[in-house]
Design a protein around this motif. Sequence first.
Motif, PDB file in Angstrom:
ATOM      1  N   GLU A 141       0.831  -1.214   0.000  1.00  8.30           N
ATOM      2  CA  GLU A 141       0.000   0.000   0.000  1.00  8.30           C
ATOM      3  C   GLU A 141       0.858   1.254   0.000  1.00  8.30           C
ATOM      4  O   GLU A 141       0.551   2.231  -0.680  1.00  8.30           O
ATOM      5  N   GLU A 142       1.959   1.229   0.745  1.00 12.72           N
ATOM      6  CA  GLU A 142       2.865   2.384   0.773  1.00 12.72           C
ATOM      7  C   GLU A 142       3.400   2.694  -0.620  1.00 12.72           C
ATOM      8  O   GLU A 142       3.403   3.844  -1.063  1.00 12.72           O
ATOM      9  N   ILE A 143       3.852   1.669  -1.301  1.00 16.08           N
ATOM     10  CA  ILE A 143       4.428   1.847  -2.637  1.00 16.08           C
ATOM     11  C   ILE A 143       3.369   2.323  -3.616  1.00 16.08           C
ATOM     12  O   ILE A 143       3.591   3.259  -4.390  1.00 16.08           O
TER      13      ILE A 143
ATOM     14  N   THR B  45       8.156   5.203   7.343  1.00 14.94           N
ATOM     15  CA  THR B  45       6.897   4.554   6.983  1.00 14.94           C
ATOM     16  C   THR B  45       6.595   3.448   7.982  1.00 14.94           C
ATOM     17  O   THR B  45       7.496   2.897   8.617  1.00 14.94           O
ATOM     18  N   MET B  46       5.311   3.125   8.089  1.00 13.47           N
ATOM     19  CA  MET B  46       4.872   2.149   9.084  1.00 13.47           C
ATOM     20  C   MET B  46       5.359   0.731   8.764  1.00 13.47           C
ATOM     21  O   MET B  46       5.827   0.028   9.645  1.00 13.47           O
ATOM     22  N   ALA B  47       5.226   0.315   7.526  1.00 11.85           N
ATOM     23  CA  ALA B  47       5.498  -1.083   7.190  1.00 11.85           C
ATOM     24  C   ALA B  47       6.985  -1.376   6.993  1.00 11.85           C
ATOM     25  O   ALA B  47       7.498  -2.356   7.518  1.00 11.85           O
ATOM     26  N   LEU B  48       7.666  -0.543   6.240  1.00  9.05           N
ATOM     27  CA  LEU B  48       9.055  -0.833   5.889  1.00  9.05           C
ATOM     28  C   LEU B  48      10.077  -0.053   6.706  1.00  9.05           C
ATOM     29  O   LEU B  48      11.258  -0.389   6.696  1.00  9.05           O
ATOM     30  N   GLY B  49       9.644   1.022   7.349  1.00  6.78           N
ATOM     31  CA  GLY B  49      10.579   1.844   8.106  1.00  6.78           C
ATOM     32  C   GLY B  49      11.488   2.683   7.230  1.00  6.78           C
ATOM     33  O   GLY B  49      12.534   3.145   7.658  1.00  6.78           O
TER      34      GLY B  49
END
Length: 151
Positions: free
Chosen positions: A41-43, A115-119
């Motif tokens: 989702e971030e990407i 970012t939340m998922a990958l940092g």
Amino acid sequence: MEEKIEPEGYVAAVLLLIMILVAFVNVVTRYLFHASIAFTEEIEVAFFVWVTFLGIGMAFRKGSHLAMVFVRDRLPIKKHLIIFGQILSLILFIVVLYLTARYVYLDMTIYHSTTMALGIPMWVYTIGMPIISILVIFRIIQSMRGVIKNA
């Protein structure tokens, strides 16, 4: 005559391809392993914003951006109205450039948010906005020159 594809068209195509592949992998893993990949989702969101900005630049280059054609076509001073709209767009993107560059700078120097998922540092995702804003400003100026030259 064949239409020339600008460099931002190729970049947008690559970004869209990456978005499609990431979304496809996420869907496959969700159905096969019953688990979603969080970072996709971030990407996708970051690349979607970049593709949108690239599309704005391409639209100004081709003169196909949104316009109130119904009103514009009925006014006698079309050239002046088009240039006025482009000046407003230019001002808008100068403000967007300033604000996004300021945001990236503050995130790199003071906030250091990730970012939340990958940092990953947040500025990695947001750096595209001021860079592409420069491209949009260039394309707006290019479009203005074309309107002035052709009218």
